[in-house]
Design a protein around this motif. Structure first.
Motif, mmCIF file in Angstrom:
data_model
loop_
_atom_site.group_PDB
_atom_site.id
_atom_site.type_symbol
_atom_site.label_atom_id
_atom_site.label_comp_id
_atom_site.label_asym_id
_atom_site.label_seq_id
_atom_site.Cartn_x
_atom_site.Cartn_y
_atom_site.Cartn_z
ATOM 1 N N MET A 197 -21.150 79.923 15.511
ATOM 2 C CA MET A 197 -19.857 79.640 16.126
ATOM 3 C C MET A 197 -19.589 80.574 17.300
ATOM 4 S SD MET A 197 -16.070 79.260 14.416
ATOM 5 C CE MET A 197 -15.712 81.019 14.314
ATOM 6 N N CYS A 198 -19.122 80.001 18.415
ATOM 7 C CA CYS A 198 -18.806 80.793 19.597
ATOM 8 C C CYS A 198 -17.648 80.141 20.340
ATOM 9 C CB CYS A 198 -20.027 80.915 20.502
ATOM 10 S SG CYS A 198 -20.677 79.321 21.071
ATOM 11 N N GLU A 199 -17.178 80.791 21.397
ATOM 12 C CA GLU A 199 -16.083 80.269 22.206
ATOM 13 C C GLU A 199 -16.627 79.428 23.358
ATOM 14 O OE1 GLU A 199 -12.911 80.616 21.518
ATOM 15 O OE2 GLU A 199 -13.254 81.925 19.787
ATOM 16 N N GLY A 200 -15.886 78.400 23.742
ATOM 17 C CA GLY A 200 -16.275 77.591 24.887
ATOM 18 C C GLY A 200 -17.394 76.611 24.580
ATOM 19 N N ILE A 201 -18.134 76.239 25.620
ATOM 20 C CA ILE A 201 -19.219 75.266 25.477
ATOM 21 C C ILE A 201 -20.449 75.954 24.881
ATOM 22 C CG2 ILE A 201 -20.756 73.692 26.712
ATOM 23 C CD1 ILE A 201 -18.590 73.388 28.817
ATOM 24 N N PRO A 202 -20.991 75.422 23.781
ATOM 25 C CA PRO A 202 -22.170 76.040 23.159
ATOM 26 C C PRO A 202 -23.339 76.118 24.136
ATOM 27 C CG PRO A 202 -21.187 74.431 21.686
ATOM 28 C CD PRO A 202 -20.503 74.266 23.010
ATOM 29 N N THR A 203 -24.037 77.239 24.098
ATOM 30 C CA THR A 203 -25.170 77.452 25.001
ATOM 31 C C THR A 203 -26.499 77.069 24.363
ATOM 32 O OG1 THR A 203 -25.470 79.733 24.240
ATOM 33 C CG2 THR A 203 -23.941 79.367 26.075
ATOM 34 N N GLY A 204 -26.509 76.934 23.031
ATOM 35 C CA GLY A 204 -27.759 76.649 22.337
ATOM 36 C C GLY A 204 -28.456 77.897 21.858
ATOM 37 N N ALA A 205 -27.935 79.079 22.225
ATOM 38 C CA ALA A 205 -28.518 80.325 21.725
ATOM 39 C C ALA A 205 -28.273 80.423 20.219
ATOM 40 C CB ALA A 205 -27.887 81.517 22.442
ATOM 41 N N GLY A 206 -29.013 81.311 19.558
ATOM 42 C CA GLY A 206 -28.909 81.407 18.109
ATOM 43 C C GLY A 206 -27.520 81.736 17.612
ATOM 44 N N ASP A 207 -26.705 82.406 18.436
ATOM 45 C CA ASP A 207 -25.352 82.756 18.018
ATOM 46 C C ASP A 207 -24.286 81.928 18.731
ATOM 47 O OD1 ASP A 207 -25.729 83.757 20.531
ATOM 48 O OD2 ASP A 207 -24.929 85.766 20.110
ATOM 49 N N CYS A 208 -24.691 80.782 19.305
ATOM 50 C CA CYS A 208 -23.721 79.930 20.009
ATOM 51 C C CYS A 208 -24.169 78.476 19.968
ATOM 52 C CB CYS A 208 -23.544 80.402 21.450
ATOM 53 S SG CYS A 208 -22.150 79.629 22.303
ATOM 54 N N THR A 209 -24.093 77.861 18.774
ATOM 55 C CA THR A 209 -24.518 76.473 18.608
ATOM 56 C C THR A 209 -23.346 75.513 18.455
ATOM 57 O OG1 THR A 209 -24.734 76.780 16.206
ATOM 58 C CG2 THR A 209 -26.701 77.164 17.555
ATOM 59 N N TYR A 210 -22.144 76.016 18.207
ATOM 60 C CA TYR A 210 -20.978 75.136 18.113
ATOM 61 C C TYR A 210 -19.705 75.929 18.351
ATOM 62 C CZ TYR A 210 -19.914 77.016 13.427
ATOM 63 O OH TYR A 210 -19.609 77.833 12.371
ATOM 64 N N SER A 211 -18.645 75.226 18.757
ATOM 65 C CA SER A 211 -17.342 75.854 18.954
ATOM 66 C C SER A 211 -16.269 74.979 18.309
ATOM 67 C CB SER A 211 -17.042 76.041 20.453
ATOM 68 O OG SER A 211 -17.012 74.781 21.113
ATOM 69 N N ILE A 212 -15.132 75.568 18.017
ATOM 70 C CA ILE A 212 -14.041 74.864 17.340
ATOM 71 C C ILE A 212 -12.757 75.033 18.151
ATOM 72 C CG2 ILE A 212 -12.603 74.771 15.263
ATOM 73 C CD1 ILE A 212 -14.981 75.788 13.679
ATOM 74 N N SER A 213 -12.032 73.952 18.347
ATOM 75 C CA SER A 213 -10.722 74.016 18.992
ATOM 76 C C SER A 213 -9.716 73.289 18.105
ATOM 77 C CB SER A 213 -10.762 73.382 20.386
ATOM 78 O OG SER A 213 -11.179 72.030 20.313
ATOM 79 N N ARG A 214 -8.506 73.796 18.047
ATOM 80 C CA ARG A 214 -7.485 73.234 17.170
ATOM 81 C C ARG A 214 -6.996 71.898 17.725
ATOM 82 N NH1 ARG A 214 -1.989 73.210 16.417
ATOM 83 N NH2 ARG A 214 -1.254 73.418 14.254
ATOM 84 N N ALA A 215 -6.987 70.882 16.868
ATOM 85 C CA ALA A 215 -6.553 69.554 17.288
ATOM 86 C C ALA A 215 -5.080 69.305 16.963
ATOM 87 C CB ALA A 215 -7.407 68.484 16.617
ATOM 88 N N GLY A 216 -4.581 69.847 15.871
ATOM 89 C CA GLY A 216 -3.203 69.605 15.442
ATOM 90 C C GLY A 216 -3.140 69.465 13.939
ATOM 91 N N ASP A 217 -1.971 69.224 13.398
ATOM 92 C CA ASP A 217 -1.835 69.095 11.952
ATOM 93 C C ASP A 217 -0.636 68.222 11.604
ATOM 94 O OD1 ASP A 217 0.682 70.892 11.302
ATOM 95 O OD2 ASP A 217 -0.547 72.052 12.710
ATOM 96 N N LEU A 218 -0.670 67.705 10.397
ATOM 97 C CA LEU A 218 0.434 66.943 9.812
ATOM 98 C C LEU A 218 0.730 67.538 8.448
ATOM 99 C CD1 LEU A 218 -0.710 63.268 10.568
ATOM 100 C CD2 LEU A 218 1.179 64.472 11.665
ATOM 101 N N SER A 219 1.986 67.793 8.155
ATOM 102 C CA SER A 219 2.354 68.312 6.834
ATOM 103 C C SER A 219 2.403 67.161 5.834
ATOM 104 C CB SER A 219 3.714 69.005 6.889
ATOM 105 O OG SER A 219 4.747 68.053 7.120
ATOM 106 N N LEU A 220 2.295 67.474 4.572
ATOM 107 C CA LEU A 220 2.360 66.459 3.528
ATOM 108 C C LEU A 220 3.727 65.783 3.521
ATOM 109 C CD1 LEU A 220 0.604 65.219 1.382
ATOM 110 C CD2 LEU A 220 1.427 66.922 -0.253
ATOM 111 N N ASN A 221 4.765 66.548 3.816
ATOM 112 C CA ASN A 221 6.108 65.957 3.881
ATOM 113 C C ASN A 221 6.182 64.915 5.000
ATOM 114 O OD1 ASN A 221 6.989 67.494 1.765
ATOM 115 N ND2 ASN A 221 8.253 68.881 2.969
ATOM 116 N N GLU A 222 5.548 65.214 6.156
ATOM 117 C CA GLU A 222 5.532 64.255 7.257
ATOM 118 C C GLU A 222 4.803 62.981 6.845
ATOM 119 O OE1 GLU A 222 5.152 66.143 11.505
ATOM 120 O OE2 GLU A 222 3.950 67.352 10.118
ATOM 121 N N ILE A 223 3.699 63.153 6.164
ATOM 122 C CA ILE A 223 2.892 61.992 5.760
ATOM 123 C C ILE A 223 3.639 61.136 4.740
ATOM 124 C CG2 ILE A 223 0.771 61.311 4.566
ATOM 125 C CD1 ILE A 223 -0.538 63.812 5.788
ATOM 126 N N GLU A 224 4.294 61.784 3.773
ATOM 127 C CA GLU A 224 4.986 61.043 2.713
ATOM 128 C C GLU A 224 6.384 60.590 3.121
ATOM 129 O OE1 GLU A 224 2.964 63.252 -1.165
ATOM 130 O OE2 GLU A 224 4.897 63.954 -0.403
#
Length: 284
Positions: free
Chosen positions: A25-52
């Motif tokens: 896991m790393c920041e930004g666009i993965p470079t393919g190096a051993g310590d940078c194969t994927y990155s995560i960005s927050r998409a959003g969330d829904l609470s259970l109360n919102e869903i129900e």
């Protein structure tokens, strides 16, 4: 998507292991190096109360309502979870959540709009330098600089993998090496296969010597055997070690005075067991 120290269980993830295996896991666009194969960005969330559709959960409970009752397979004052194991009802719940998320985050792509990421990792090319395309390369022979792999680098991770797993899974990738070979010897082999992954280590600059059958010229005259027998050296056999026990004479004695029993000791699992003790005459 390996995390730090992926080879150990959670009780053994110490600082040394995490430094050696930092994870991908790393920041930004993965470079393919051993310590940078994927990155995560927050998409959003829904609470259970919102869903129900519950605006005040405390008031909901106070009114004697229940989200779901397992006995009746339905809620009390709420229908969202009715038919918990019903396929059509479950699909309706998934569609409901997707619609709510799109409404709350209109600029975010929906699940159906997100394509699976392309995996461009080429295992064979990375570890052996073998490609499926024909490429013409002009090279100039020079004396390469040496650089020992440092912990945390992609080279270091590749060498550690080769020593721990590669030599057992693909022993033909590491000619002349064994599980007991040094880190430098393994780095040298990774360099020869993938120069872009590892530099030549400073501790080993020559290719492993190929094993050649030993030949001993016949002596001009017979040499008397010594009083005590001398053990023969271990003989290397791919995948196993062979040990010879000399019963009479030495390897310098005439053939008639030498006999021995050879025994195989395998250091890795074979597809079938081999047990073949035999009396053997050694031709010298």
């Amino acid at each position: 998507l390996p995390g730090p120290c992926s080879s150990n269980n959670y009780k053994e993830k110490d600082a040394s292991c995490i430094k050696d295996q930092p994870g991908g896991m790393c920041e930004g666009i993965p470079t393919g190096a051993g310590d940078c194969t994927y990155s995560i960005s927050r998409a959003g969330d829904l609470s259970l109360n919102e869903i129900e559709g519950i605006s005040d959960y405390a008031a909901f409970v106070k009114e004697g309502k229940e989200e779901f009752n397992k006995t009746s397979d339905e809620g009390v004052g709420l229908t969202f979870w009715d038919g918990l194991n019903d396929t059509d009802a479950n699909q309706a719940r998934v569609d409901h959540v997707a619609a709510l998320f799109k409404k709350k985050y209109p600029d975010m792509p929906s699940h159906s709009e997100m394509l699976s990421p392309v995996c461009d990792f080429k295992f064979e090319e990375f570890y052996t330098g073998t490609t499926t395309t024909t490429t013409t390369i002009s090279t100039t022979t020079t004396t390469p600089d040496c650089q020992d792999a440092t912990p945390g680098s992609s080279c270091y991770s590749a060498v550690r993998w080769a020593m721990k797993d590669g030599i057992h899974v693909h022993p033909n990738w590491y000619p002349g090496l064994s599980a007991s070979s040094s880190f430098s010897d393994f780095q040298a082999q990774v360099h020869r296969a993938s120069p872009n992954v590892c530099d030549m280590p400073c501790g080993a600059t020559a290719a492993p010597a190929k094993e050649e059958p030993a030949t001993t010229p016949a002596p001009a005259a017979a040499t008397p055997a010594p009083a005590a027998a001398t053990p023969a050296p271990a003989v290397s056999i791919p995948g196993c070690s062979a040990f010879a026990s000399i019963h009479a004479g030495t390897l310098a004695s005439p053939p008639a005075q030498v006999s021995g029993t050879f025994r195989l000791k395998c250091t890795r699992r074979l597809q079938r067991s081999v047990h073949r003790p035999a009396q053997t005459e050694v031709a010298l």
